[in-house]
Design an enzyme around this catalytic site. Structure first.
Site, PDB file in Angstrom:
ATOM      1  N   GLU A   6       2.210  -1.719   6.132  1.00  0.00           N
ATOM      2  CA  GLU A   6       1.750  -3.123   6.350  1.00  0.00           C
ATOM      3  C   GLU A   6       2.938  -4.096   6.595  1.00  0.00           C
ATOM      4  O   GLU A   6       3.424  -4.306   5.547  1.00  0.00           O
ATOM      5  CB  GLU A   6       0.852  -3.745   5.323  1.00  0.00           C
ATOM      6  CG  GLU A   6       0.344  -4.962   5.730  1.00  0.00           C
ATOM      7  CD  GLU A   6       0.024  -6.144   4.580  1.00  0.00           C
ATOM      8  OE1 GLU A   6      -0.641  -7.210   4.839  1.00  0.00           O
ATOM      9  OE2 GLU A   6       0.535  -5.927   3.447  1.00  0.00           O
ATOM     10  N   ASP A  52       1.289  -1.513   1.038  1.00  0.00           N
ATOM     11  CA  ASP A  52       1.085  -3.105   0.997  1.00  0.00           C
ATOM     12  C   ASP A  52       2.448  -3.806   1.130  1.00  0.00           C
ATOM     13  O   ASP A  52       3.592  -3.350   0.286  1.00  0.00           O
ATOM     14  CB  ASP A  52       0.080  -3.431  -0.247  1.00  0.00           C
ATOM     15  CG  ASP A  52       0.002  -4.988  -0.272  1.00  0.00           C
ATOM     16  OD1 ASP A  52      -0.705  -5.545   0.656  1.00  0.00           O
ATOM     17  OD2 ASP A  52       0.425  -5.521  -1.070  1.00  0.00           O
TER      18      ASP A  52
END
Length: 746
Positions: free
Chosen positions: A471, A418
């Site tokens: 990401e 993330d």
């Protein structure tokens, strides 16, 4: 010879106050080797204590209470050699109890462990730190170890000692800054925390174990003794095949269609809006995903987190599957069932930041241990969270060990990392003066870069075929290229630019799309620079952004037609696919983490069910046709047929594989998208070969809720040159529709 106690009053007072940094130097058995043996114990709840010989159960000597707070000590008669002993203590009210003295046991950590922890290279630290069922000197119990190098005292607390930090202070291993203790007789399932006297002498809030494998259901905050999960798996063939594909360089050539799921809101029980458990999800979610044709489930973070509204992205127990849905064994069962049904499991992993909750990692030992001390490096201003100090070897060790823990112990197939951009840039979401340049004056976080590279090297070397996905929302180069070539080493990168461009395009009225044609073609200029995943994720259906169906322009019919055409374009486009739950059937409402999806929308024959059927068929189609997945990351697998029909907003391209790709079915797939509400009859498109071209997907088909405008089963190619190709198809293009066609093999 006079036998008198050797323990000094200042040491006793320090133990009683709870500020002695070396409890093993005071408590337990001392002397021996020709000197008188004495035993000391601090038991605030006892009124009498006796030493028992563990070998034969005989009483050796009663201990004298030499401090009214409960400090006992005594010389063991004429004995001058140490021996194994137990204590028999009588509480203020109640029957006597007999037990092994905590302070009669030796070290928990071995010398190699201490060495590896000190150098920040103990990649199996989870087997030593935390709480582990252990046997020492033939006695069963639980060993505990926690890194807190600057603390003045660390104690184990819980119901077993009435949460009194004076009772079970731990031993410090100076070389690695780790505190340890063995608790004889303690068992799995007991609650515990660490009480820490900080570097400056202040008592800190009770801390969760950073290596806890199981935690209480929030808002409760205790760790639960569990140990590294000893689990029974049935997925040995799955893991072996995963490993083989990586070694044979097949992983990137495999189809990948990811169903992104928030486990707490996929479905809820009608009875009290209760969560589905891991085991219930194994019996409901997994069959659904298998039927829908997805290859992977990606779950939003499952490591323990305190605040439901963070969706797991502010984790506080990185080694513990959240207890919201069950225990670690239940989570393992979920993963095992996924593998049994041919579905990979990716978890969102959050090494970029952690919350400021008092019982968490922040200011852990009274210093900025895990986070940077300077808020310009250690605080995320947007999220009010703390940033790991990647330049500290022990912190890197903690995160690397955690990555391997999920892959090894829970057989996770991939880590989607993330907020990578927030890790890479020192000035991420900061104004001038709010950040500190690196040693070369740049904005790159060199420590974070080194960490990410090492993490990816480790996972691809030792993860038995597990993969990583980033990401990463910027133009940082070579995110998904090997470290030895100068890349970050990820296997895949989310294509955030493609997502933003295409969503903006489909939000525009078709009459204006001719002016934004490049928003669907621009992505092909860089489509093969990285190993891209095309993400339509949870982030696009919250915070006022609307649902996927809500983003589409037009009336209800056009909204569904647009979304079907969009999914068709997406599945034809190079790159792996990701769709967040609810998007597959066109949920009208934004995602709400506090309730289940609106499954009632799906009725036989309605547009929601039709959209769901289309997504199912698209998933199965990209798995069945190698041209739609084998060369997702290579320009040789893609050709524009016509990217210039701006006035009609029509796009046509070929996906292809050939004998050089070592596939069983060399082929082309023609993808045509007509993105205006006007149907076109006799629209000629050049193709590379003659024969019958079968219509494999028509997003406007009646079974999907469309108008059923199209080409039936397919059509014969004409020997008419067009678009620079020797044959062509005279197609009927449905309004707001996407077609897939493939040539039949002779």
């Amino acid at each position: 010879m006079t036998r008198t106690l050797t323990v000094e009053r200042p040491a006793i007072d320090s133990i009683v106050r709870g500020d002695h940094g070396d409890p093993f130097a005071v408590l337990g058995m001392h002397g021996g080797g020709g000197k008188p043996v004495e035993v000391r114990a601090f038991l605030p709840w006892a009124k009498e204590v006796t030493v028992i010989d563990a070998a034969d159960g005989t009483e050796v000597t009663p201990l004298e209470q030499i401090h009214d707070a409960g400090f006992f000590a005594g010389v063991c008669g004429a004995r001058t050699d140490r021996f194994r002993y137990r204590l028999r203590a009588t509480p203020q009210d109640g029957a006597p109890v007999e037990f092994h003295d905590v302070y009669s046991f030796g070290y928990v950590l071995g010398e190699l462990d201490v060495h590896l922890l000190a150098e920040g290279n103990h990649l199996r630290a989870f087997e030593k730190l935390g709480a582990h069922p252990t046997e020492m000197d033939g006695v069963k119990g639980i060993s505990f170890a926690v890194w807190a190098p600057n603390a003045k005292r660390v104690s184990l607390v819980g119901p077993f000692n009435n949460w009194d930090g004076r009772v079970n202070p731990m031993r410090l291993r100076q070389e690695c800054g780790t505190w340890e203790i063995f608790m004889p007789g303690m068992t799995v399932g007991e609650l515990y925390k660490f009480e820490i006297l900080g570097a400056h002498g202040h008592l800190l809030p009770l801390k969760l174990d950073p290596y806890a494998f199981y935690c209480e259901h929030p808002p409760a905050t205790s760790s639960i003794v569990h140990g590294t999960p000893q689990l029974e798996w049935t997925d040995h063939d799955w893991i072996a095949e995963r490993e083989r594909k990586l070694k044979d360089n097949q992983t990137l050539h495999e189809p990948m269609s990811i169903y992104e799921v928030h486990l707490g809101s996929w479905k809820r029980h009608e009875d009290g809006n209760r969560y589905y458990s891991y085991r219930e999800l194994a019996e409901t979610l997994v069959p659904y995903v298998r039927d829908m044709g997805y290859t992977h489930i990606e779950v939003l973070p499952v490591h323990e987190f305190p605040f439901d509204g963070s969706w797991g992205y502010q984790p506080i127990g990185l080694f513990a599957p959240t207890s919201r849905f069950g225990n670690p064994r239940d989570f393992a069962y979920f993963v095992d069932v996924c593998h049994r049904e041919g579905i990979g499991v990716i978890i969102d992993w959050v090494p970029g930041h952690f919350p400021t909750d008092a019982h968490g990692l922040g200011f852990f030992d009274g210093t900025h241990l895990y986070e940077h001390a300077d808020p310009r490096q250690g605080m995320h201003m947007d999220w009010d969270t703390l940033i790991y100090n990647y330049g500290r070897r022990e912190v890197q060790n903690f995160l690397l060990a955690n990555a391997m823990f999920w892959i090894e112990y829970f057989h996770i197939d991939g880590l989607r990392v993330d907020a990578v951009a927030s890790m890479l840039y020192l000035d991420y979401s900061r104004e001038e003066g709010q950040w500190i340049p690196n040693q070369y004056g740049g904005n790159e976080n060199l420590d974070a870069i080194a960490f990410l590279r090492r993490m990816n090297e480790l996972i691809y070397a030792e993860g038995r075929g597990a993969v990583t996905l980033a990401e990463e929302s910027t133009a940082w180069p070579m995110v998904s290229r090997p470290v030895y070539l100068g890349g970050l080493g990820f296997g895949y990168k989310w294509n955030m630019g493609w997502m933003h461009d295409t969503l903006q395009y489909f939000n525009k009225d078709p009459i204006h799309r001719r002016y934004h044609h490049n928003q669907l073609t621009f992505g092909l200029l860089y489509a093969f620079n990285e190993n891209f995943v095309l993400p339509l994720s949870h982030d696009e259906v919250v915070h006022g952004k609307g649902s996927m169906i809500g983003k589409m322009t037009g009336d209800e019919w056009q909204k569904f037609a647009n979304l079907r055409a969009y999914y068709g374009f997406m599945y034809g486009h190079p790159g792996k696919k990701l769709l967040f739950m609810g998007g597959e059937f066109g949920q009208w409402a934004e995602w709400n983490h506090d309730k289940g999806l609106d499954w009632h929308l799906i009725e036989d024959g309605n547009k929601h069910a039709g959209l769901q059927r289309l997504v199912r068929d698209l998933n199965h189609t990209i798995k069945a046709l190698p041209a739609l997945h084998h060369r997702d990351f290579e320009w040789q697998g893609f050709e524009w047929v016509d990217a210039s029909d701006v006035d009609n907003s029509i796009f046509s391209f070929l996906r292809k594989v050939g004998p050089e790709d070592e596939v069983d079915d060399p082929q082309w797939v023609l993808v045509v998208s007509n993105l205006t509400p006007l149907a076109h009859e006799g629209y000629r498109i050049g193709v590379p070969c003659g024969g019958f071209w079968r219509q494999r997907i028509n997003t406007d088909a009646a079974i999907y809720g469309g108008s059923d405008c199209g080409n039936g089963e397919g059509l014969e190619a004409d020997a008419v040159e067009h678009h620079g190709r020797p044959y062509s198809l005279n197609l009927t293009l449905p309004p707001l529709g996407t077609l897939f066609l493939t040539p039949e093999r002779s």
